[in-house]
Design a protein around this motif. Sequence first.
Motif, PDB file in Angstrom:
ATOM      1  N   LEU A 133       0.849  -1.189   0.000  1.00 44.75           N
ATOM      2  CA  LEU A 133       0.000   0.000   0.000  1.00 44.75           C
ATOM      3  C   LEU A 133       0.881   1.234   0.000  1.00 44.75           C
ATOM      4  CD1 LEU A 133      -2.800  -0.926   2.534  1.00 44.75           C
ATOM      5  CD2 LEU A 133      -2.989  -0.784   0.054  1.00 44.75           C
ATOM      6  N   TYR A 134       0.453   2.230  -0.739  1.00 40.14           N
ATOM      7  CA  TYR A 134       1.245   3.449  -0.898  1.00 40.14           C
ATOM      8  C   TYR A 134       0.447   4.648  -0.404  1.00 40.14           C
ATOM      9  CZ  TYR A 134       3.870   0.389  -3.976  1.00 40.14           C
ATOM     10  OH  TYR A 134       4.601  -0.659  -4.486  1.00 40.14           O
ATOM     11  N   LYS A 162       0.038   8.929   8.200  1.00 41.99           N
ATOM     12  CA  LYS A 162      -1.336   8.453   8.057  1.00 41.99           C
ATOM     13  C   LYS A 162      -2.078   9.352   7.083  1.00 41.99           C
ATOM     14  CE  LYS A 162      -2.787  11.156  12.016  1.00 41.99           C
ATOM     15  NZ  LYS A 162      -3.470  11.210  13.270  1.00 41.99           N
ATOM     16  N   SER A 163      -3.246   8.909   6.666  1.00 37.05           N
ATOM     17  CA  SER A 163      -4.068   9.709   5.753  1.00 37.05           C
ATOM     18  C   SER A 163      -4.575  10.957   6.457  1.00 37.05           C
ATOM     19  CB  SER A 163      -5.271   8.900   5.274  1.00 37.05           C
ATOM     20  OG  SER A 163      -4.919   8.058   4.232  1.00 37.05           O
ATOM     21  N   ASN A 164      -4.734  12.001   5.678  1.00 34.45           N
ATOM     22  CA  ASN A 164      -5.397  13.214   6.161  1.00 34.45           C
ATOM     23  C   ASN A 164      -6.058  13.878   4.956  1.00 34.45           C
ATOM     24  OD1 ASN A 164      -3.373  14.614   4.838  1.00 34.45           O
ATOM     25  ND2 ASN A 164      -2.179  14.961   6.667  1.00 34.45           N
ATOM     26  N   ASN A 165      -6.240  15.157   4.973  1.00 38.50           N
ATOM     27  CA  ASN A 165      -6.987  15.819   3.897  1.00 38.50           C
ATOM     28  C   ASN A 165      -6.333  15.743   2.529  1.00 38.50           C
ATOM     29  OD1 ASN A 165      -8.963  16.526   5.686  1.00 38.50           O
ATOM     30  ND2 ASN A 165      -8.062  18.507   6.155  1.00 38.50           N
ATOM     31  N   HIS A 166      -5.035  15.648   2.441  1.00 40.20           N
ATOM     32  CA  HIS A 166      -4.381  15.645   1.122  1.00 40.20           C
ATOM     33  C   HIS A 166      -3.458  14.447   0.900  1.00 40.20           C
ATOM     34  CE1 HIS A 166      -1.601  17.877   3.720  1.00 40.20           C
ATOM     35  NE2 HIS A 166      -0.661  17.342   2.984  1.00 40.20           N
ATOM     36  N   THR A 167      -3.553  13.442   1.752  1.00 38.08           N
ATOM     37  CA  THR A 167      -2.823  12.184   1.532  1.00 38.08           C
ATOM     38  C   THR A 167      -3.818  11.035   1.622  1.00 38.08           C
ATOM     39  OG1 THR A 167      -2.283  11.967   3.872  1.00 38.08           O
ATOM     40  CG2 THR A 167      -0.625  13.014   2.465  1.00 38.08           C
ATOM     41  N   HIS A 168      -3.651  10.054   0.727  1.00 39.26           N
ATOM     42  CA  HIS A 168      -4.573   8.920   0.700  1.00 39.26           C
ATOM     43  C   HIS A 168      -3.814   7.654   0.335  1.00 39.26           C
ATOM     44  CE1 HIS A 168      -8.024  11.583   1.059  1.00 39.26           C
ATOM     45  NE2 HIS A 168      -7.396  12.361   0.198  1.00 39.26           N
ATOM     46  N   TRP A 169      -4.272   6.518   0.893  1.00 40.02           N
ATOM     47  CA  TRP A 169      -3.663   5.225   0.606  1.00 40.02           C
ATOM     48  C   TRP A 169      -4.182   4.684  -0.716  1.00 40.02           C
ATOM     49  CZ3 TRP A 169       0.301   3.408   3.320  1.00 40.02           C
ATOM     50  CH2 TRP A 169       0.489   3.885   4.623  1.00 40.02           C
ATOM     51  N   SER A 170      -3.318   4.024  -1.469  1.00 37.40           N
ATOM     52  CA  SER A 170      -3.703   3.393  -2.729  1.00 37.40           C
ATOM     53  C   SER A 170      -2.896   2.117  -2.915  1.00 37.40           C
ATOM     54  CB  SER A 170      -3.433   4.343  -3.897  1.00 37.40           C
ATOM     55  OG  SER A 170      -3.719   3.708  -5.127  1.00 37.40           O
ATOM     56  N   CYS A 171      -3.456   1.188  -3.680  1.00 37.44           N
ATOM     57  CA  CYS A 171      -2.695  -0.011  -4.027  1.00 37.44           C
ATOM     58  C   CYS A 171      -1.993   0.216  -5.365  1.00 37.44           C
ATOM     59  CB  CYS A 171      -3.598  -1.235  -4.086  1.00 37.44           C
ATOM     60  SG  CYS A 171      -4.820  -1.164  -5.376  1.00 37.44           S
ATOM     61  N   GLU A 172      -1.077  -0.666  -5.687  1.00 34.02           N
ATOM     62  CA  GLU A 172      -0.254  -0.532  -6.888  1.00 34.02           C
ATOM     63  C   GLU A 172      -1.071  -0.545  -8.175  1.00 34.02           C
ATOM     64  OE1 GLU A 172       3.829  -2.587  -8.606  1.00 34.02           O
ATOM     65  OE2 GLU A 172       3.133  -3.023  -6.587  1.00 34.02           O
ATOM     66  N   GLY A 173      -2.224  -1.214  -8.160  1.00 34.54           N
ATOM     67  CA  GLY A 173      -3.056  -1.318  -9.354  1.00 34.54           C
ATOM     68  C   GLY A 173      -3.717  -0.021  -9.776  1.00 34.54           C
ATOM     69  N   PHE A 174      -3.746   0.982  -8.895  1.00 36.96           N
ATOM     70  CA  PHE A 174      -4.422   2.239  -9.200  1.00 36.96           C
ATOM     71  C   PHE A 174      -3.467   3.359  -9.576  1.00 36.96           C
ATOM     72  CE2 PHE A 174      -7.995   0.964  -6.050  1.00 36.96           C
ATOM     73  CZ  PHE A 174      -8.483   0.058  -6.969  1.00 36.96           C
ATOM     74  N   ILE A 175      -2.166   3.069  -9.657  1.00 41.46           N
ATOM     75  CA  ILE A 175      -1.190   4.123  -9.959  1.00 41.46           C
ATOM     76  C   ILE A 175      -0.244   3.685 -11.062  1.00 41.46           C
ATOM     77  CG2 ILE A 175      -1.258   5.188  -7.666  1.00 41.46           C
ATOM     78  CD1 ILE A 175       1.206   3.614  -6.891  1.00 41.46           C
ATOM     79  N   LYS A 176       0.310   4.673 -11.751  1.00 36.37           N
ATOM     80  CA  LYS A 176       1.365   4.400 -12.723  1.00 36.37           C
ATOM     81  C   LYS A 176       2.414   5.488 -12.591  1.00 36.37           C
ATOM     82  CE  LYS A 176      -0.561   6.784 -16.750  1.00 36.37           C
ATOM     83  NZ  LYS A 176      -0.971   6.655 -18.139  1.00 36.37           N
ATOM     84  N   SER A 177       3.612   5.178 -13.032  1.00 37.16           N
ATOM     85  CA  SER A 177       4.716   6.138 -12.950  1.00 37.16           C
ATOM     86  C   SER A 177       4.388   7.403 -13.727  1.00 37.16           C
ATOM     87  CB  SER A 177       5.980   5.533 -13.542  1.00 37.16           C
ATOM     88  OG  SER A 177       6.828   5.136 -12.533  1.00 37.16           O
ATOM     89  N   TYR A 178       4.792   8.515 -13.183  1.00 38.14           N
ATOM     90  CA  TYR A 178       4.602   9.807 -13.839  1.00 38.14           C
ATOM     91  C   TYR A 178       5.999  10.417 -13.995  1.00 38.14           C
ATOM     92  CZ  TYR A 178       2.621  14.357 -14.955  1.00 38.14           C
ATOM     93  OH  TYR A 178       2.270  15.517 -15.584  1.00 38.14           O
ATOM     94  N   PRO A 179       6.395  10.725 -15.213  1.00 42.85           N
ATOM     95  CA  PRO A 179       7.765  11.221 -15.419  1.00 42.85           C
ATOM     96  C   PRO A 179       8.011  12.569 -14.764  1.00 42.85           C
ATOM     97  CG  PRO A 179       6.494  11.427 -17.427  1.00 42.85           C
ATOM     98  CD  PRO A 179       5.619  10.706 -16.432  1.00 42.85           C
TER      99      PRO A 179
END
Length: 72
Positions: A33-34, A48-65
């Motif tokens: 989990l990221y 931990k999560s707050n107003n501008h941070t959220h947990w995600s799994c690897e399947g929902f993200i991709k590298s951004y250059p």
Amino acid sequence: MFKINDKVKMTCDGAPAWETGDVGRIVRIDDRLYLICFDSNCHEMHHKSNNHTHWSCEGFIKSYPNTLMTID
């Protein structure tokens, strides 16, 4: 596999946490989990999560250059 400080782009809608195409930075990793910071001025390491941070799994993200600015 991603690492801390990698820039990532969200590949699906995770309302209300994020929208498809939002760009964030990984600030913490727990197992597979990221914790992603979506604040454009994110400068602290969140625990931990707050107003501008959220947990995600690897399947929902991709590298951004990371693009460098060029000056003419």
